[in-house]
Design a protein around this motif. Structure first.
Motif, PDB file in Angstrom:
ATOM      1  N   HIS A 188      -9.508   6.621  -9.326  1.00  0.00           N
ATOM      2  CA  HIS A 188     -10.079   8.101  -8.980  1.00  0.00           C
ATOM      3  C   HIS A 188     -10.930   8.261  -7.638  1.00  0.00           C
ATOM      4  N   LYS A 189     -11.316   7.189  -7.432  1.00  0.00           N
ATOM      5  CA  LYS A 189     -12.434   7.327  -6.064  1.00  0.00           C
ATOM      6  C   LYS A 189     -12.173   6.271  -4.898  1.00  0.00           C
ATOM      7  N   TRP A 190     -11.224   5.424  -4.969  1.00  0.00           N
ATOM      8  CA  TRP A 190     -10.938   4.492  -4.056  1.00  0.00           C
ATOM      9  C   TRP A 190      -9.398   4.502  -3.617  1.00  0.00           C
ATOM     10  N   MET A 191      -8.711   5.299  -4.103  1.00  0.00           N
ATOM     11  CA  MET A 191      -7.166   5.470  -3.964  1.00  0.00           C
ATOM     12  C   MET A 191      -6.288   4.400  -4.241  1.00  0.00           C
ATOM     13  N   TYR A 192      -6.717   3.471  -5.152  1.00  0.00           N
ATOM     14  CA  TYR A 192      -6.211   2.442  -5.774  1.00  0.00           C
ATOM     15  C   TYR A 192      -4.935   2.807  -6.774  1.00  0.00           C
ATOM     16  N   PRO A 200      -5.622   1.476  -0.381  1.00  0.00           N
ATOM     17  CA  PRO A 200      -4.525   1.925   0.555  1.00  0.00           C
ATOM     18  C   PRO A 200      -4.701   1.066   1.879  1.00  0.00           C
ATOM     19  N   PRO A 201      -3.548   1.125   2.746  1.00  0.00           N
ATOM     20  CA  PRO A 201      -3.403   0.082   3.768  1.00  0.00           C
ATOM     21  C   PRO A 201      -4.607  -0.073   4.463  1.00  0.00           C
ATOM     22  N   GLN A 202      -4.783  -1.264   4.829  1.00  0.00           N
ATOM     23  CA  GLN A 202      -5.888  -1.683   5.726  1.00  0.00           C
ATOM     24  C   GLN A 202      -5.723  -1.284   7.054  1.00  0.00           C
ATOM     25  N   ASP A 203      -4.624  -0.860   7.735  1.00  0.00           N
ATOM     26  CA  ASP A 203      -4.445  -0.631   9.002  1.00  0.00           C
ATOM     27  C   ASP A 203      -4.500   0.906   9.293  1.00  0.00           C
ATOM     28  N   PHE A 204      -4.391   1.967   7.950  1.00  0.00           N
ATOM     29  CA  PHE A 204      -4.834   3.025   7.974  1.00  0.00           C
ATOM     30  C   PHE A 204      -6.415   3.239   7.943  1.00  0.00           C
ATOM     31  N   LEU A 205      -6.956   2.438   7.240  1.00  0.00           N
ATOM     32  CA  LEU A 205      -8.530   2.501   6.972  1.00  0.00           C
ATOM     33  C   LEU A 205      -9.068   2.292   8.584  1.00  0.00           C
ATOM     34  N   SER A 206      -8.447   1.350   9.109  1.00  0.00           N
ATOM     35  CA  SER A 206      -8.875   0.853  10.740  1.00  0.00           C
ATOM     36  C   SER A 206      -8.842   1.941  11.724  1.00  0.00           C
ATOM     37  N   VAL A 208      -8.976   5.049  10.701  1.00  0.00           N
ATOM     38  CA  VAL A 208     -10.143   6.118  10.532  1.00  0.00           C
ATOM     39  C   VAL A 208     -11.329   5.577  11.406  1.00  0.00           C
ATOM     40  N   ASP A 209     -11.823   4.206  11.282  1.00  0.00           N
ATOM     41  CA  ASP A 209     -12.671   3.967  12.131  1.00  0.00           C
ATOM     42  C   ASP A 209     -12.657   2.367  12.152  1.00  0.00           C
ATOM     43  N   PRO A 210     -12.862   1.520  13.325  1.00  0.00           N
ATOM     44  CA  PRO A 210     -12.911   0.305  13.539  1.00  0.00           C
ATOM     45  C   PRO A 210     -13.720  -0.343  12.592  1.00  0.00           C
ATOM     46  N   LEU A 211     -14.965   0.370  12.201  1.00  0.00           N
ATOM     47  CA  LEU A 211     -15.962  -0.113  11.030  1.00  0.00           C
ATOM     48  C   LEU A 211     -15.507  -0.602   9.854  1.00  0.00           C
ATOM     49  N   PHE A 212     -14.121  -0.025   9.608  1.00  0.00           N
ATOM     50  CA  PHE A 212     -13.615  -0.430   8.312  1.00  0.00           C
ATOM     51  C   PHE A 212     -12.777  -1.598   8.306  1.00  0.00           C
ATOM     52  N   ASP A 213     -12.627  -2.195   9.656  1.00  0.00           N
ATOM     53  CA  ASP A 213     -11.941  -3.572   9.794  1.00  0.00           C
ATOM     54  C   ASP A 213     -12.393  -4.653   8.599  1.00  0.00           C
ATOM     55  N   GLY A 214     -11.411  -5.011   7.752  1.00  0.00           N
ATOM     56  CA  GLY A 214     -11.491  -5.860   6.979  1.00  0.00           C
ATOM     57  C   GLY A 214     -12.045  -5.486   5.576  1.00  0.00           C
ATOM     58  N   ILE A 215     -12.267  -4.040   5.332  1.00  0.00           N
ATOM     59  CA  ILE A 215     -12.796  -3.715   4.246  1.00  0.00           C
ATOM     60  C   ILE A 215     -12.315  -3.976   3.035  1.00  0.00           C
ATOM     61  N   ASN A 216     -10.891  -4.079   2.807  1.00  0.00           N
ATOM     62  CA  ASN A 216     -10.241  -4.202   1.790  1.00  0.00           C
ATOM     63  C   ASN A 216     -10.321  -5.691   1.291  1.00  0.00           C
ATOM     64  N   ASP A 217     -10.491  -6.553   2.109  1.00  0.00           N
ATOM     65  CA  ASP A 217     -10.780  -7.875   1.749  1.00  0.00           C
ATOM     66  C   ASP A 217     -12.207  -7.908   1.050  1.00  0.00           C
ATOM     67  N   ARG A 218     -13.232  -7.144   1.652  1.00  0.00           N
ATOM     68  CA  ARG A 218     -14.519  -7.338   1.006  1.00  0.00           C
ATOM     69  C   ARG A 218     -14.478  -6.565  -0.366  1.00  0.00           C
ATOM     70  N   LEU A 219     -13.518  -5.642  -0.623  1.00  0.00           N
ATOM     71  CA  LEU A 219     -13.243  -5.151  -1.896  1.00  0.00           C
ATOM     72  C   LEU A 219     -12.446  -5.943  -2.987  1.00  0.00           C
ATOM     73  N   ALA A 220     -12.471  -7.191  -2.945  1.00  0.00           N
ATOM     74  CA  ALA A 220     -11.723  -7.854  -3.565  1.00  0.00           C
ATOM     75  C   ALA A 220     -12.464  -7.981  -5.111  1.00  0.00           C
ATOM     76  N   GLY A 221     -11.537  -8.520  -5.964  1.00  0.00           N
ATOM     77  CA  GLY A 221     -12.006  -8.584  -7.278  1.00  0.00           C
ATOM     78  C   GLY A 221     -10.627  -8.619  -8.412  1.00  0.00           C
ATOM     79  N   ARG A 222     -11.177  -8.472  -9.552  1.00  0.00           N
ATOM     80  CA  ARG A 222     -10.170  -8.044 -10.570  1.00  0.00           C
ATOM     81  C   ARG A 222     -10.203  -6.713 -11.024  1.00  0.00           C
ATOM     82  N   PHE A 223      -8.937  -5.900 -10.628  1.00  0.00           N
ATOM     83  CA  PHE A 223      -8.960  -4.707 -10.893  1.00  0.00           C
ATOM     84  C   PHE A 223      -8.288  -4.651 -12.538  1.00  0.00           C
ATOM     85  N   VAL A 224      -9.004  -4.031 -13.239  1.00  0.00           N
ATOM     86  CA  VAL A 224      -8.371  -4.003 -14.753  1.00  0.00           C
ATOM     87  C   VAL A 224      -8.937  -2.689 -15.400  1.00  0.00           C
ATOM     88  N   THR A 225      -8.168  -2.622 -16.473  1.00  0.00           N
ATOM     89  CA  THR A 225      -8.474  -1.550 -17.348  1.00  0.00           C
ATOM     90  C   THR A 225      -9.439  -1.796 -18.383  1.00  0.00           C
TER      91      THR A 225
END
Length: 526
Positions: A188-192, A200-206, A208-225
């Protein structure tokens, strides 16, 4: 078996202890924490993680003491929270700053940039969150943080939703790869979403702003219900809470989603969780499509196997309290006798944009409008118009949800306000032209207990847990003789709502005379 349900709200945390065999609530306790606001920056809304956890420990120990039990008897613990409430942390998962709460609107420029580029590029993930990325949501808040805290960028490891942070803290999880990430929050909040491979694609986020470079790698974890286990209560936090270490903690979720389950919601329902704001939760079938203006269509965000649909109002109870405060009164006093007014009987129409519009316009830059004032109007008249305005806005949202393919939904009014405001429930039933089901007691915390009970193995299914743990409901039926009036009033409301909100054509010269006609009808009824 005894389970503990935890509900983190905007101003306090509530712990509820329930017995799974009988459905009895053994005890409840609440502990508050500060909401940080700033006169110099009215868009700021922040809280400290340490304050949350100190309050949780106090409330848990108080609830256990009230119940007269040994804390070792609690078999599972589940937590829901507000969202999108986001905290930035370092590599040890320690906060770098306060939470950006759900009500923090500082990231509106960042959200507008994400929306503009997403629309220009036809980003599929944006369609699934209604076509507009909100200033209340995760990526916008991360970007605002990175832009405004250059000295902390090199220490920024990841960002967590409150429901994920509290689960990780209680379980002693310090490894980014092991972090539980709630599908409810991420969707609902992170477009997953599964169709585009997760975030959402990393290249799209980058772009938006290069400060987002690598952000999806930083958002790693177990995405579960939330039928999954986040982990088990650590010895450190077991001691602080007065519970037994090792009890299961399911993956958390947002308060409104679990409140809907606690209110007895079933697939096909629309639940208005009415509090300081309103979060509207529906459960549609698998394959429910994205719908413009809704806050997300996310498979599994409420119950596995069903599609969670979210919408909402940015201020509800806050509006009622503000009207009463300005009048030197209280909400209950101003509501006395309002159910005797006919549709539009005050002659006022109120667009409740005091905190912007969350759905379906998704605009934070709007302000409230009250039309039709004359010299004889009172604060009670404004209260009536505010309740009608809320109900008509809910009707717009309900119609938008049902446009995605749901059958005519059963309406449930949950949250803290409906139990103490029958005028509101009756006007909602009249405006929506269908029954409104209201839990006979507040279901806040019950949803968390249901998820804890399933995690502990007390029930095989969430539906079975609901049958035992959910309170019964009262039913408000539309009153005869109100339908034609509310259809006319709703037609006018819709014209004004989309006129101010989207710039659609509206005959402004007719608005006030039409309201005056309602005013005269109301005067005759008095």
């Amino acid at each position: 078996m005894i389970v503990a349900g935890v509900d983190f709200g905007t101003l306090s945390v509530r712990v509820t202890l329930m017995e799974t065999e009988t459905g009895a609530t053994l005890a409840g306790a609440t502990s508050g924490y500060a909401l940080k606001r700033s006169a110099a920056d009215p868009l700021l809304g922040a809280q400290a993680h340490a304050d949350h956890m100190t309050a949780l420990a106090a409330a848990m120990r108080e609830a256990v003491a009230k119940a007269g039990i040994d804390g070792d008897r609690v078999a599972a613990l589940a937590c829901d929270t507000t969202g999108s409430s986001v905290v930035m942390v370092d590599e040890d998962l320690q906060p770098l700053a306060d939470y950006y709460l759900w009500c923090d609107h500082r990231a509106h420029h960042e959200a507008a940039q994400i929306t503009a580029l997403g629309r220009a590029e036809g980003l599929a993930a944006l369609d699934w969150c209604g076509g507009t990325y909100s200033h209340e949501w995760g990526y916008a808040k991360v970007l605002h943080f990175l832009r405004h805290n250059p000295g902390l960028r090199n220490r920024f490891a990841t960002a967590l939703e409150h429901c994920d942070m509290v689960a990780a803290t209680l379980c002693g999880i310090c490894d980014l790869a092991e972090l539980p990430r709630s599908i409810c929050a991420a969707g609902h909040k992170w477009m997953y979403g599964a169709p585009w491979g997760g975030l959402p694609p990393q290249d799209f986020l980058s772009r938006v702003d290069p400060l987002f470079d690598g952000i999806n790698d930083r958002l790693a974890g177990r995405f579960v219900t939330s039928d999954a286990i986040a982990g088990h209560l650590s010895p450190e936090w077991a001691e602080k809470l007065g519970l037994r270490p090792g009890i299961p903690i399911p993956v958390g979720a947002f308060d409104a989603h679990w409140d809907a389950i606690g209110a007895g919601a079933r697939p096909g329902d629309i639940v208005n969780v009415v509090g300081t704001s309103t979060c509207i939760i529906a459960m549609g079938p698998q394959g429910f499509p994205p719908v413009p203006g809704l806050c997300g269509v996310v498979p599994g965000s409420v119950l596995p196997g069903w599609t969670g649909i979210e919408a909402g109002q940015s201020a509800t109870g806050d509006v009622f309290e503000a009207i009463a405060r300005r009048a030197g009164s209280d909400v209950a006093t101003l509501c006395e006798g309002l159910d005797r007014l006919p549709p539009g009987g005050s002659g006022l129409m109120r667009l409740n944009w005091d905190n912007g519009d969350r759905t379906v316009l998704v605009r934070s830059d709007l302000g409230a409008v009250t039309l039709g004032w004359d010299l004889n109007h009172t604060a009670a008249d404004e209260m009536h118009a505010a309740i009608e305005g809320m109900a008509m806005h809910v009707r717009i949202i309900t119609e938008r949800i049902e446009s995605g393919g749901m059958d005519k939904a059963r309406i449930v009014n949950a949250g803290g306000i409906p139990q103490k405001n029958d005028v509101l429930n009756q006007i909602y039933a009249d405006v929506l032209e269908r029954e409104v089901h209201v839990p006979a007691s507040s279901p806040v915390g019950t949803g968390s207990c249901i998820f804890a009970a399933v995690a502990a193995g007390a029930f095989d299914t969430f539906e079975a847990a609901q049958q035992v743990l959910c309170p019964p409901s009262r039913v408000f039926t539309p009153r005869e003789g109100t339908r034609a009036g509310y259809d006319r009033l709703f037609d006018l409301f819709r014209e004004v709502y989309f006129g101010f909100g989207e710039g659609r054509a509206v005959d402004l010269a007719s608005v006030l005379p039409r309201l005056r006609a309602f005013r005269l009808e109301g005067a005759a009824s008095r």
